[in-house]
Design a protein around this motif. Structure first.
Motif, PDB file in Angstrom:
ATOM      1  N   GLN A 158      79.699  11.178  45.369  1.00 54.02           N
ATOM      2  CA  GLN A 158      78.381  11.349  44.743  1.00 54.02           C
ATOM      3  C   GLN A 158      77.473  12.236  45.583  1.00 54.02           C
ATOM      4  OE1 GLN A 158      76.975   7.331  44.353  1.00 54.02           O
ATOM      5  NE2 GLN A 158      78.185   6.949  42.508  1.00 54.02           N
ATOM      6  N   GLY A 159      77.774  12.381  46.864  1.00 56.19           N
ATOM      7  CA  GLY A 159      76.968  13.199  47.758  1.00 56.19           C
ATOM      8  C   GLY A 159      77.013  12.667  49.168  1.00 56.19           C
ATOM      9  N   HIS A 160      76.471  13.439  50.091  1.00 52.32           N
ATOM     10  CA  HIS A 160      76.544  13.087  51.511  1.00 52.32           C
ATOM     11  C   HIS A 160      75.202  12.706  52.117  1.00 52.32           C
ATOM     12  CE1 HIS A 160      80.627  15.299  52.210  1.00 52.32           C
ATOM     13  NE2 HIS A 160      80.690  14.411  51.249  1.00 52.32           N
ATOM     14  N   CYS A 161      74.196  12.468  51.277  1.00 48.78           N
ATOM     15  CA  CYS A 161      72.897  12.011  51.753  1.00 48.78           C
ATOM     16  C   CYS A 161      72.633  10.607  51.220  1.00 48.78           C
ATOM     17  CB  CYS A 161      71.796  12.977  51.316  1.00 48.78           C
ATOM     18  SG  CYS A 161      71.834  14.535  52.239  1.00 48.78           S
ATOM     19  N   VAL A 162      71.531   9.988  51.678  1.00 49.23           N
ATOM     20  CA  VAL A 162      71.239   8.602  51.327  1.00 49.23           C
ATOM     21  C   VAL A 162      69.869   8.524  50.646  1.00 49.23           C
ATOM     22  CG1 VAL A 162      70.879   6.273  52.250  1.00 49.23           C
ATOM     23  CG2 VAL A 162      72.624   7.752  53.244  1.00 49.23           C
ATOM     24  N   MET A 163      69.835   7.720  49.572  1.00 45.12           N
ATOM     25  CA  MET A 163      68.565   7.458  48.902  1.00 45.12           C
ATOM     26  C   MET A 163      68.368   5.954  48.758  1.00 45.12           C
ATOM     27  SD  MET A 163      69.281   8.387  44.925  1.00 45.12           S
ATOM     28  CE  MET A 163      70.793   7.857  44.094  1.00 45.12           C
ATOM     29  N   LEU A 164      67.099   5.559  48.713  1.00 44.57           N
ATOM     30  CA  LEU A 164      66.722   4.178  48.435  1.00 44.57           C
ATOM     31  C   LEU A 164      66.511   4.069  46.938  1.00 44.57           C
ATOM     32  CD1 LEU A 164      65.778   1.343  49.431  1.00 44.57           C
ATOM     33  CD2 LEU A 164      63.463   2.309  49.510  1.00 44.57           C
ATOM     34  N   THR A 165      67.142   3.070  46.313  1.00 41.32           N
ATOM     35  CA  THR A 165      66.991   2.819  44.884  1.00 41.32           C
ATOM     36  C   THR A 165      66.503   1.375  44.704  1.00 41.32           C
ATOM     37  OG1 THR A 165      69.199   1.901  44.478  1.00 41.32           O
ATOM     38  CG2 THR A 165      69.012   4.314  44.498  1.00 41.32           C
ATOM     39  N   PRO A 166      66.158   0.986  43.494  1.00 44.42           N
ATOM     40  CA  PRO A 166      65.751  -0.408  43.276  1.00 44.42           C
ATOM     41  C   PRO A 166      66.842  -1.442  43.590  1.00 44.42           C
ATOM     42  CG  PRO A 166      64.950   0.964  41.489  1.00 44.42           C
ATOM     43  CD  PRO A 166      65.879   1.820  42.316  1.00 44.42           C
ATOM     44  N   THR A 167      68.109  -1.018  43.660  1.00 45.39           N
ATOM     45  CA  THR A 167      69.195  -1.961  43.938  1.00 45.39           C
ATOM     46  C   THR A 167      69.783  -1.840  45.337  1.00 45.39           C
ATOM     47  OG1 THR A 167      70.823  -0.444  42.974  1.00 45.39           O
ATOM     48  CG2 THR A 167      69.845  -2.106  41.505  1.00 45.39           C
ATOM     49  N   GLY A 168      69.277  -0.915  46.158  1.00 44.81           N
ATOM     50  CA  GLY A 168      69.784  -0.740  47.519  1.00 44.81           C
ATOM     51  C   GLY A 168      69.949   0.725  47.856  1.00 44.81           C
ATOM     52  N   LEU A 169      70.640   0.990  48.953  1.00 47.17           N
ATOM     53  CA  LEU A 169      70.912   2.375  49.334  1.00 47.17           C
ATOM     54  C   LEU A 169      72.051   2.915  48.492  1.00 47.17           C
ATOM     55  CD1 LEU A 169      70.726   2.242  53.247  1.00 47.17           C
ATOM     56  CD2 LEU A 169      68.911   2.750  51.600  1.00 47.17           C
ATOM     57  N   ALA A 170      72.004   4.222  48.227  1.00 47.55           N
ATOM     58  CA  ALA A 170      73.043   4.853  47.413  1.00 47.55           C
ATOM     59  C   ALA A 170      73.304   6.263  47.929  1.00 47.55           C
ATOM     60  CB  ALA A 170      72.620   4.898  45.946  1.00 47.55           C
ATOM     61  N   SER A 171      74.530   6.733  47.675  1.00 48.50           N
ATOM     62  CA  SER A 171      74.910   8.101  48.007  1.00 48.50           C
ATOM     63  C   SER A 171      74.244   9.042  47.008  1.00 48.50           C
ATOM     64  CB  SER A 171      76.424   8.274  47.874  1.00 48.50           C
ATOM     65  OG  SER A 171      77.109   7.212  48.463  1.00 48.50           O
ATOM     66  N   VAL A 172      73.909  10.237  47.466  1.00 46.41           N
ATOM     67  CA  VAL A 172      73.285  11.220  46.581  1.00 46.41           C
ATOM     68  C   VAL A 172      73.610  12.618  47.077  1.00 46.41           C
ATOM     69  CG1 VAL A 172      71.073  11.241  47.827  1.00 46.41           C
ATOM     70  CG2 VAL A 172      71.128  11.868  45.408  1.00 46.41           C
ATOM     71  N   ASP A 173      73.720  13.554  46.148  1.00 43.82           N
ATOM     72  CA  ASP A 173      73.903  14.960  46.477  1.00 43.82           C
ATOM     73  C   ASP A 173      72.656  15.443  47.204  1.00 43.82           C
ATOM     74  OD1 ASP A 173      73.812  17.805  46.410  1.00 43.82           O
ATOM     75  OD2 ASP A 173      75.095  17.838  44.646  1.00 43.82           O
ATOM     76  N   CYS A 174      72.816  16.042  48.358  1.00 44.07           N
ATOM     77  CA  CYS A 174      71.690  16.466  49.203  1.00 44.07           C
ATOM     78  C   CYS A 174      70.819  17.537  48.550  1.00 44.07           C
ATOM     79  CB  CYS A 174      72.199  16.986  50.543  1.00 44.07           C
ATOM     80  SG  CYS A 174      73.152  15.770  51.483  1.00 44.07           S
ATOM     81  N   GLN A 175      71.324  18.205  47.508  1.00 43.00           N
ATOM     82  CA  GLN A 175      70.548  19.234  46.809  1.00 43.00           C
ATOM     83  C   GLN A 175      69.683  18.663  45.683  1.00 43.00           C
ATOM     84  OE1 GLN A 175      70.416  22.331  48.080  1.00 43.00           O
ATOM     85  NE2 GLN A 175      71.719  21.383  49.638  1.00 43.00           N
ATOM     86  N   GLN A 176      69.909  17.402  45.333  1.00 38.78           N
ATOM     87  CA  GLN A 176      69.117  16.783  44.271  1.00 38.78           C
ATOM     88  C   GLN A 176      67.667  16.658  44.731  1.00 38.78           C
ATOM     89  OE1 GLN A 176      70.998  13.466  42.480  1.00 38.78           O
ATOM     90  NE2 GLN A 176      69.197  12.881  41.289  1.00 38.78           N
ATOM     91  N   LYS A 177      66.749  16.880  43.807  1.00 41.37           N
ATOM     92  CA  LYS A 177      65.335  16.796  44.134  1.00 41.37           C
ATOM     93  C   LYS A 177      64.829  15.368  43.883  1.00 41.37           C
ATOM     94  CE  LYS A 177      64.327  21.662  43.593  1.00 41.37           C
ATOM     95  NZ  LYS A 177      64.777  21.975  44.890  1.00 41.37           N
ATOM     96  N   LEU A 178      64.349  14.745  44.963  1.00 37.64           N
ATOM     97  CA  LEU A 178      63.866  13.362  44.930  1.00 37.64           C
ATOM     98  C   LEU A 178      62.568  13.246  45.716  1.00 37.64           C
ATOM     99  CD1 LEU A 178      67.165  11.451  45.853  1.00 37.64           C
ATOM    100  CD2 LEU A 178      66.216  11.758  43.562  1.00 37.64           C
ATOM    101  N   PHE A 179      61.860  12.153  45.502  1.00 36.32           N
ATOM    102  CA  PHE A 179      60.752  11.795  46.386  1.00 36.32           C
ATOM    103  C   PHE A 179      61.372  11.391  47.724  1.00 36.32           C
ATOM    104  CE2 PHE A 179      59.075  10.323  42.124  1.00 36.32           C
ATOM    105  CZ  PHE A 179      58.211  11.383  41.950  1.00 36.32           C
ATOM    106  N   SER A 180      60.549  11.148  48.742  1.00 32.46           N
ATOM    107  CA  SER A 180      61.082  10.738  50.038  1.00 32.46           C
ATOM    108  C   SER A 180      60.099   9.815  50.745  1.00 32.46           C
ATOM    109  CB  SER A 180      61.394  11.967  50.907  1.00 32.46           C
ATOM    110  OG  SER A 180      60.250  12.761  51.071  1.00 32.46           O
ATOM    111  N   ILE A 181      60.602   9.139  51.775  1.00 35.39           N
ATOM    112  CA  ILE A 181      59.772   8.257  52.594  1.00 35.39           C
ATOM    113  C   ILE A 181      59.964   8.666  54.051  1.00 35.39           C
ATOM    114  CG2 ILE A 181      59.208   5.900  53.239  1.00 35.39           C
ATOM    115  CD1 ILE A 181      60.554   4.971  50.641  1.00 35.39           C
ATOM    116  N   CYS A 182      58.853   9.085  54.661  1.00 32.73           N
ATOM    117  CA  CYS A 182      58.844   9.410  56.080  1.00 32.73           C
ATOM    118  C   CYS A 182      58.348   8.190  56.853  1.00 32.73           C
ATOM    119  CB  CYS A 182      57.875  10.561  56.366  1.00 32.73           C
ATOM    120  SG  CYS A 182      58.199  12.074  55.447  1.00 32.73           S
TER     121      CYS A 182
END
Length: 184
Positions: A158-182
């Protein structure tokens, strides 16, 4: 050399480049050290060292504190790819937030759920990459534990980066455009 923690705080507050400082007493000597970023020590800070952050700087960069889990965070509500999200955090003198416990993850899910503007898409880049057959926070030895992944994850397909979702952490394509948390 300062004479008190209040003096140390005043010095930091009055210096435009001081974002955080540590204060401790060692062998009867009071030590005050200023930092130009609040990522002051790689890894855990010793319990006998107080770390303090300049509140004016927090306000200027839009950071909020969550005392329940002990984090500083900034939700970036502009969608971008992972490289730009990481760069944005660096420009705010932090990094993508490391979600390393189920408690921190559940607190962040509650916090992000309260942002009305984000309701359409509650997925956020957070720290984590897939490299050398492993999922880690920093591309090295700090591995992401299995109990915080959402069902069916991680999946490098699914991708080599990590995103936070309502159900936990998930794999994601690093080119996908998402919000972020610093944060830290």
């Amino acid at each position: 050399m300062t004479t008190s923690i209040q003096d140390c705080a005043a010095i930091c507050r009055n210096q435009g480049t001081c974002m955080a400082f540590t204060y401790r007493i060692a062998n009867g000597v009071q030590l005050c050290t200023g930092y130009s970023a609040w990522i002051v020590v790689p890894g855990r800070i010793l319990s006998d060292i107080g770390v303090f952050v300049n509140q004016d700087v927090l306000d200027m960069y839009g950071y909020k504190e969550d005392n329940e889990v002990g984090i500083l965070y900034n939700i970036v509500d502009v969608k971008m790819d992972q490289a730009n999200a990481s760069s944005t955090c660096t420009n705010k003198h932090t990094r993508l937030l490391k979600v390393d416990t189920t408690f921190k993850m559940s607190r962040l899910q509650i916090i992000t759920d309260g942002y009305f503007v984000l309701k359409q898409d509650l997925r956020f880049y957070v720290a984590g990459v897939y490299s050398s057959q492993n999922w880690s926070y920093d591309g090295g030895t700090d591995m992401i534990t299995s109990d915080i992944w959402s069902p069916g994850n991680p999946d490098p397909g699914q991708g080599h980066c990590v995103m936070l979702t309502p159900t936990g952490l998930a794999s994601v394509d690093c080119q996908q455009k998402l919000f972020s948390i610093c944060g830290t």
